[in-house]
Write an enzyme that holds these catalytic residues in place. Structure first.
Site, PDB file in Angstrom:
ATOM      1  N   ARG A   1      -9.543   1.568  -9.365  1.00 17.67           N
ATOM      2  CA  ARG A   1     -10.575   1.707  -8.329  1.00 17.67           C
ATOM      3  C   ARG A   1     -11.521   2.880  -8.537  1.00 17.67           C
ATOM      4  O   ARG A   1     -12.383   3.125  -7.694  1.00 17.67           O
ATOM      5  CB  ARG A   1      -9.914   1.744  -6.954  1.00 17.67           C
TER       6      ARG A   1
ATOM      7  N   GLY B   1       3.763   0.253  -6.190  1.00 14.98           N
ATOM      8  CA  GLY B   1       5.077  -0.230  -6.635  1.00 14.98           C
ATOM      9  C   GLY B   1       5.991  -0.707  -5.516  1.00 14.98           C
ATOM     10  O   GLY B   1       7.183  -0.917  -5.734  1.00 14.98           O
ATOM     11  N   GLY B   2       5.443  -0.887  -4.313  1.00 13.83           N
ATOM     12  CA  GLY B   2       6.252  -1.301  -3.161  1.00 13.83           C
ATOM     13  C   GLY B   2       6.959  -2.631  -3.359  1.00 13.83           C
ATOM     14  O   GLY B   2       7.985  -2.888  -2.732  1.00 13.83           O
ATOM     15  N   GLU B   3       6.425  -3.470  -4.233  1.00 12.38           N
ATOM     16  CA  GLU B   3       7.045  -4.777  -4.478  1.00 12.38           C
ATOM     17  C   GLU B   3       8.226  -4.659  -5.431  1.00 12.38           C
ATOM     18  O   GLU B   3       8.904  -5.629  -5.724  1.00 12.38           O
ATOM     19  CB  GLU B   3       5.996  -5.742  -5.051  1.00 12.38           C
TER      20      GLU B   3
ATOM     21  N   ASN C   1       4.406  -1.582   2.412  1.00  8.42           N
ATOM     22  CA  ASN C   1       5.549  -2.241   3.039  1.00  8.42           C
ATOM     23  C   ASN C   1       6.861  -1.522   2.752  1.00  8.42           C
ATOM     24  O   ASN C   1       7.035  -0.934   1.705  1.00  8.42           O
ATOM     25  CB  ASN C   1       5.654  -3.680   2.518  1.00  8.42           C
TER      26      ASN C   1
ATOM     27  N   ASP D   1       4.871  -8.078   4.907  1.00  2.70           N
ATOM     28  CA  ASP D   1       4.094  -7.337   3.902  1.00  2.70           C
ATOM     29  C   ASP D   1       2.699  -6.992   4.419  1.00  2.70           C
ATOM     30  O   ASP D   1       1.713  -7.149   3.726  1.00  2.70           O
ATOM     31  CB  ASP D   1       3.984  -8.085   2.562  1.00  2.70           C
TER      32      ASP D   1
ATOM     33  N   ARG E   1      -4.049  -4.372   7.653  1.00  2.00           N
ATOM     34  CA  ARG E   1      -3.750  -5.724   7.162  1.00  2.00           C
ATOM     35  C   ARG E   1      -3.251  -6.596   8.302  1.00  2.00           C
ATOM     36  O   ARG E   1      -3.449  -7.816   8.306  1.00  2.00           O
ATOM     37  CB  ARG E   1      -2.667  -5.637   6.077  1.00  2.00           C
TER      38      ARG E   1
ATOM     39  N   ALA F   1      -6.109  -9.523  -6.308  1.00  2.00           N
ATOM     40  CA  ALA F   1      -4.871 -10.179  -5.870  1.00  2.00           C
ATOM     41  C   ALA F   1      -5.058 -11.644  -5.497  1.00  2.00           C
ATOM     42  O   ALA F   1      -4.120 -12.426  -5.600  1.00  2.00           O
ATOM     43  CB  ALA F   1      -4.285  -9.418  -4.677  1.00  2.00           C
TER      44      ALA F   1
HETATM   45 CA    CA Z   1       2.958  -4.688  -0.254  1.00  2.18          CA
END
Ligand code: CA
Ligand code: CA
Length: 586
Positions: free
Chosen positions: A135, A195-197, A279, A321, A348, A558
């Site tokens: 970004r 890296g939350g996933e 998340n 999420d 979100r 995404a």
């Molecule tokens: Ca997420």
């Protein structure tokens, strides 16, 4: 005695000295703090650390914008054309941008000629969740600083593009990466991590911008120790939130996610950094009863120590999420003759929040999308009133234990608004919010943490709510909560917004158009097709008395990867990688 001639010479010498000192000193903290007011450069992400994305320039306005035209285009070249989410920065006639796959380009702003290119040599095992995007850069001194997909911070010499320092921020093999533009505050470069996933532990880190020496580290999951470095020594600086796991179940806080992946903003008036967190991990919320602090929250952080001064959690016990990373934009408004030091953020989860930015107190909140099913509203403290029927079911309660009941939740997890930054105009007092109307089927599955593996425990598919549009650019009054105008877009919006004193709002869309709107009415005043989808953020600046607009074009991000039914809708959009620069004819 100094003769007049000598005096002139010495004055000239002094001026030259002063000039060379200014040039060699490069970008200072003061330059960064004044960025919004100094129209001849753009030296920070957000066009000012508050992230208002507002310019006082007026040459290009509702009357003249119809005449702007491209003056140069710049190709990011190669086979590495994926989503181009970068915001350009401009200093001393040079533009610095990032491209997909952790690349940086320096471009002559007069001609569009490339001055240098830096290509991070990425290892094979990088784990970006949501396209190989970046970004943008931060500028400080003579350095161009950015984060890489293998979770490093790299500082480049602005003249040569050669590496001056490079620091490993985190272990990419555990799922960490960096996609946000860093910011520089009081000589420190500050970054979050993604890296939350993958069940990482979210962190904000600060480094001496000149040397790359670490200054502090603040985990964003309750229970983890923060550190500060004093004379090169690592010193414990308090556990985030106190006792480990208070608002978590068992050991899940140890892989709790809450990644501050979008980076932050800063307000010098209250001297706080504002970071949002993603998340809680995993997505399956039945595994972790509790509020799961500080996931899906906004944090006010002391820039000197990394201490969390306040937190506001938008989605406690997030099961969809919804993250909570979206930018916090400082703004003031008058109420009863008093100036309210507020901050706004569009989540979100579909709600727009106005907070007291001194202490994080909730002032008001309201929906900014048409359809929200997971919550019935917000209580007086801004906490959601859940619609329990819309929490995806517990797999443990199903017959075979493999899949919980599916629910239809709106917004979809890609959000009423995702990463793409909104703009705030002090002229109209309105926020310009790039939003999306979509919903999802979502269900839970069993999962367990394994380092470097996806850690969701959920399945999903996203679809549009309306046939004719998903994206909606909205002008929102943060004081009344009223929508002033809207502009519908067929594809989901994924690019940033810019507001100017020329009564204009600029934004690009996935269909490829750079568009300009009347800030008061939403009337489209200009559009130009850049040849690929726009998911970047526009900027404006002036040079030699002329106003310029620049934006990156290059479809990705995404949506094509995670968008379910929506991905089919956009599958024919062509990839690209260009910077376009516009101005009025002379
Ligand atoms: Ca997420
Ligand atoms: Ca500036």
């Amino acid at each position: 005695m100094i003769s007049a001639g000598n005096k002139l010479k010495s004055v000239a010498a002094l001026v030259a000295l002063a000039l060379s000192a200014t040039v060699s000193a490069g970008v200072s903290d003061k330059d960064i703090l004044n960025d919004q007011a100094t129209t001849h450069d753009v030296v920070s992400n957000g066009m000012g650390l508050k992230g208002q994305r507002y310019s006082p320039l007026t040459h290009i306005n509702t009357e003249t914008v119809k005449d702007i035209r491209p003056v140069w285009g710049f190709s990011l070249g190669g086979e590495k054309q994926r989503g181009q989410e970068s915001q350009p920065v401009i200093k001393d006639g040079v533009m610095y941008i990032t491209g997909s796959y952790s690349r940086v380009f320096a471009i002559d702003v007069m001609t569009g000629d490339e001055l240098w290119q830096y290509d991070a040599r990425l290892p094979d095992g990088i784990m970006p969740c949501c396209d190989v995007i970046n970004r943008g850069v931060a500028l400080f001194g003579d350095l161009v600083i950015f984060g890489t997909l293998d979770a490093k911070l790299v500082a480049l010499n602005k003249k040569t593009g050669k590496t001056v320092w490079k620091k490993k921020v985190e272990d990419y093999k555990a799922g960490y990466s960096i996609t946000a533009a860093p910011i520089v505050v009081k000589g420190k470069v500050i970054t979050g991590v993604s890296g939350g996933e993958f069940g990482v532990v979210g962190k904000v880190r600060a480094y001496d911008a000149k040397t790359g020496q670490i200054a502090w580290e603040r985990p964003t999951v309750e229970g983890h120790m923060g550190y500060i470095w004093k004379n090169g020594k690592k010193v414990e600086n308090g556990i985030s939130g106190g006792e480990p796991g208070k608002t978590w179940t068992g050991d899940l806080w140890k892989s709790g996610g809450a990644a501050p992946w979008l980076g932050g903003t800063y307000d010098p008036e209250v001297d706080l950094l504002f970071f949002g967190t993603g998340n809680p991990a995993p997505w399956n919320s039945h595994l972790r009863p509790g509020d799961n602090l500080f996931s899906s929250s906004r944090l006010g952080i002391d820039p000197d120590t990394g201490k969390i001064k306040w937190h506001f959690q938008t989605t406690p016990h997030d099961g969809w999420d919804y993250d909570g990373v979206n930018e916090v934009v400082a703004f003031n408004y008058k109420s009863g003759g008093k100036t309210i030091k507020a901050a706004a953020t569009a989540d979100r989860n579909g709600f727009f929040y106005v907070l007291n930015r001194e202490n994080g107190d909730f002032i008001r909140g309201f929906p900014f999308v048409d359809k929200i099913t997971w919550a019935k509203g917000l209580d007086k403290n801004g906490r959601p009133i859940y619609n329990e029927a819309i929490r995806p079911g517990n797999p443990a309660a199903s017959k075979d234990g493999k899949k919980g009941s599916t629910v239809v939740a709106a917004p979809s997890f890609l959000g009423g608004k995702n990463w793409m930054p909104m703009a705030y105009s002090k002229d109209t007092g309105l926020f310009y919010v790039p939003s999306n109307e979509w919903e999802m089927d979502i269900w839970n599955e069993p999962t367990a943490y394994k380092k470097g593996a996806a850690y969701l425990g959920a399945g999903f598919t996203i679809r549009s709510i309306n046939d004719d549009y998903i994206g909606v650019l909205k002008a929102i009054d943060p004081v009344s909560g009223k929508e002033v105008w809207r502009h519908k877009n067929y594809a989901p919006l994924w690019g940033g917004v810019l507001a100017t004193a020329g009564n204009l709002v600029f934004m690009g869309n996935p269909e490829g158009y750079l568009m300009a709107f009347d800030a008061k009415t939403g009337e489209v005043k200009y559009k130009f097709n850049t040849g690929s989808g726009i998911v970047g953020s526009p900027v404006t600046w002036d040079m030699n008395g002329e106003q310029y607009i620049s934006i990156l074009s290059g479809w990705g991000g995404a949506v094509p990867l995670w968008g379910g039914e929506v991905a089919k809708r956009v599958k024919d959009f062509n990839q690209g990688g260009m910077v376009w620069t516009f101005k009025l004819p002379k």
